[in-house]
Design an enzyme around this catalytic site. Structure first.
Site, PDB file in Angstrom:
ATOM      1  N   ILE A 136       0.847  -1.202   0.000  1.00  0.00           N
ATOM      2  CA  ILE A 136       0.000   0.000   0.000  1.00  0.00           C
ATOM      3  C   ILE A 136       0.876   1.244   0.000  1.00  0.00           C
ATOM      4  CG2 ILE A 136      -1.813   1.266   1.204  1.00  0.00           C
ATOM      5  CD1 ILE A 136      -2.542  -1.334   2.630  1.00  0.00           C
ATOM      6  N   LYS A 205       4.811  -0.496  13.152  1.00  0.00           N
ATOM      7  CA  LYS A 205       4.289   0.244  12.001  1.00  0.00           C
ATOM      8  C   LYS A 205       3.663   1.563  12.449  1.00  0.00           C
ATOM      9  CE  LYS A 205       3.512  -4.032   9.422  1.00  0.00           C
ATOM     10  NZ  LYS A 205       2.523  -5.106   9.172  1.00  0.00           N
TER      11      LYS A 205
END
Lengths: 440, 440
Positions: A136, A205
């Protein structure tokens, strides 16, 4: 024709897929950029192992440092993972003025600040699109498309394993252990699933996302964690009944007022990873199976969601390749897009956050109990938005959704409820994210 | 400090929001880029009208050409819309070596090729993120993150008006006229809704998306169109019953095999805009109200979706500002990211496409009719995947979902069915997009 010679450190799923992709796309990349990108060195732990990549055996080496230092290496791609030796190798490449593309979330979530500063000092690219959400595109939109956009909050489903497990529980009625076992059988979960189910992977993340979104350093240790192992089939059923789904999410948000904080003062941010109830009509609710998505709330752009494959060899290699081409163009045209030196963010502790909560309690089924429970909530400033009561055997189960309340007050409420004789069990406490009240 | 002086052409919703955003974000932009971006000229049709922007009245001018040619103008932002005078003004700016940021989809969908070539020849940026999907970053991800990614297909919900109308029909049971009237009352649809409901707006966007995704020129006139005015409440109810939703979509796809087509040969593409049935579990199915989304199917990255506000002053201005900052940095650091000269794409006609179809027929309710209908389908090579039959008064309604079939064969089938006495009405024909069969 211009050339760019790459040393690839690591040749697992992502490395092997990258070699394949470069091979397939070589002509197209030359046509678009005028640059011929070739992998000249692949550093691996052992050259004995057979690898499914179409390169001459002489390309493999067991000496990653020599590959980095080789004068014929123009750029380094690091897909080893973990802190060492990745940290030393990336640092050495930057010292030598060689751009680095990495997919290593642990490295960036723990040592991003020093590496960004080193890249800035050396004037080279350090690109890491693949480290945050696999295939992504997120880092580049945040750094480029949204560079002039004040980001308020980002809510992400950034771990495919937990999303797969919760999707299975939700769609087949399986309990946590069954769903996890199926995820392991299908290769969506590791044999030791701790890093995924306890939120460490999502936390790393989240730290990187917060750093990029708010322009200030957040490290993995700053992130508040809760895993999904306590989520029950009953919670999922109750959530559905209330028009919600349960998702494991990462939330990074700015908690100060940018108009008050000076431009030279670091922003205050909150970064947390936990299961949450999300309204069924929210775009994140439809992110199923092992897919990932990142939902961005910006002042001007409004709501934005980026959805796709957060892991896997080819999707991740696709993101690495995008960075690689970018860095290659920068090598030949000058002007790397660097992050520079960032200040340390101020971290707002979880106790000071507020949101609506879902709470379930098992209580004695007799008159006056609800009044006593409601009194405890009220005394702690926790206001009830809706309540349901169901009989379960001799007990009653009370399910509350609260108005926006402070975490500290909710935790104090739970402690006080545990003292009541009539309260037999304090069940699930879960934050509600993305409802009208939470957004407002 | 470096400066960049902007001439803004047009001051409607987007222009006014851009002036506001620049004002709010000026310090943050200087901190991030070292460049002070100021709007020095705003060209409008009449200076008599009061405008809600905080600039000195002397900034306004009714002479856009003079604003473009002013030696104090470093960069031009065009948000007038339409072909002329936008085309002449943008062309003049490029001739003068001034970068241009535009949000003008008509201009790019009709004259993109000549403008890209002119920008290439002059060595200046022509950026247009806001022209395709408002605030959703799409052009930059396609050009940068996915530059090494072979894109197979992009399916987009790129018109907020039609998505709002279909969402209302689906969620409240309203018919088309009622839902359109509500959209008009709320400002989601124009008084003359033709451009939206007949697919012209989406078609212009599809042409730009195809041009960027496949690196070959597609113009608005290449796009096959069908509007949503024929979609009935019954179609929506049947779709739901079959586990689908009806969405107005734009589809751009590569129809040749990139491995066979040489790198110097233009790609063959199909570009179409029409209502379609989409499985309820597909990510596009959950895009509600006036939101937009673009679903990308890539060889390596797999499935990727970008979701957000496709229109509106501030979201669109946010995309313009991202481009503006990008161009400002390029002005000072050199190296604009140009598209260059593109070949004309080969366009595959709609007749040669294939996908699964939904078809409803009203037929006489007597023995043997289904067999005769099935025979017509079979003779045209249209194979039935599922069929349902419902009584409606004296008639029966047959609803078919076919396996993948060729458009030409399906159209021939319809013509033959209309010849049958027993077929009283050929109802809706709708393509099915995003099902397993369609993806495979």
């Amino acid at each position: 024709m211009k050339r760019l010679r790459v040393a690839l450190l690591g040749c697992g799923n992502v490395g092997a897929a990258l070699v394949d992709l470069l091979d397939e796309q070589r002509d197209a990349i030359v046509a678009r950029t005028g640059i011929d990108i070739t992998v000249e060195r692949i550093a691996v732990r052992s050259t004995a192992r057979q690898r499914p990549v179409a390169v001459h055996p002489s390309v493999f080496t067991t000496d990653p440092l020599a590959a980095v230092e080789d004068p014929d290496t123009d750029l380094v791609v690091e897909v080893i993972g973990g802190i060492e030796p990745a940290r030393s190798l990336v640092t050495r490449a930057i010292e030598l003025g060689k751009p680095v593309v990495t997919a290593n979330k642990e490295l960036l979530a723990n040592h991003g600040a020093e590496l960004f500063a080193a890249a800035d000092a050396a004037g080279v690219d350090l690109l890491f699109e693949a480290a945050v959400a696999g295939g992504i595109p997120l880092v580049r939109p945040l750094r480029e498309s949204l560079v002039g956009e004040p980001i308020r909050r980002i809510v992400g489903i950034v771990n495919g394993t937990t999303n797969y497990v919760l999707t299975k529980m939700s769609e087949s009625g399986a309990d946590y252990a069954e769903a996890l076992a199926e995820a392991q059988r299908l290769g969506y979960a590791e044999r030791d699933p701790t890093a995924d189910v306890e939120g460490f992977d999502a936390g790393a993340k989240a730290a990187i996302i917060a750093t990029i979104a708010f322009g200030a350093v957040v490290v993995a240790g700053d992130v508040y964690h809760e895993g999904i192992s306590a989520v029950t089939a009953h919670d999922i059923e109750t959530a559905r009944h209330l028009g919600h789904v349960i998702k494991a999410i990462a939330v990074v948000e700015r908690t100060d007022d940018p108009a008050v904080t000076g431009p030279d003062e670091p922003p205050e941010v909150a970064v947390r990873v936990h299961p949450a109830m999300i309204p069924a009509t929210h775009p994140l609710a439809s992110v199923r199976d092992s897919f990932n998505a990142v939902f961005i709330e910006g002042d001007a752009v409004g709501e934005l969601m980026l959805y796709g494959r957060g892991a896997g060899g080819r999707p991740t290699a696709s993101a690495v390749l995008g960075d690689l081409i970018d860095a290659a163009v920068n090598v030949h045209n000058g002007g790397p897009g660097r992050i520079g030196r960032l200040a340390r963010a101020r971290i707002r502790p979880i106790d000071d956050l507020s949101c609506p909560y879902y709470l379930s309690l098992d209580v004695a089924d007799r008159p006056g109990v609800l009044a006593r429970v409601a009194d405890v909530l009220g005394r702690h400033g926790v206001s009830i938005r809706s309540m349901e009561q169901h009989g379960i055997g001799d007990d009653a189960r009370l399910v509350f959704i609260t108005h926006r309340a402070r975490e500290r007050d909710v935790q104090d409420t739970l402690a006080a409820l545990r003292e009541l004789d009539a309260v037999h069990a304090v069940g699930t406490l879960m934050r509600v994210v993305g409802s009208d009240e939470d957004r407002g």
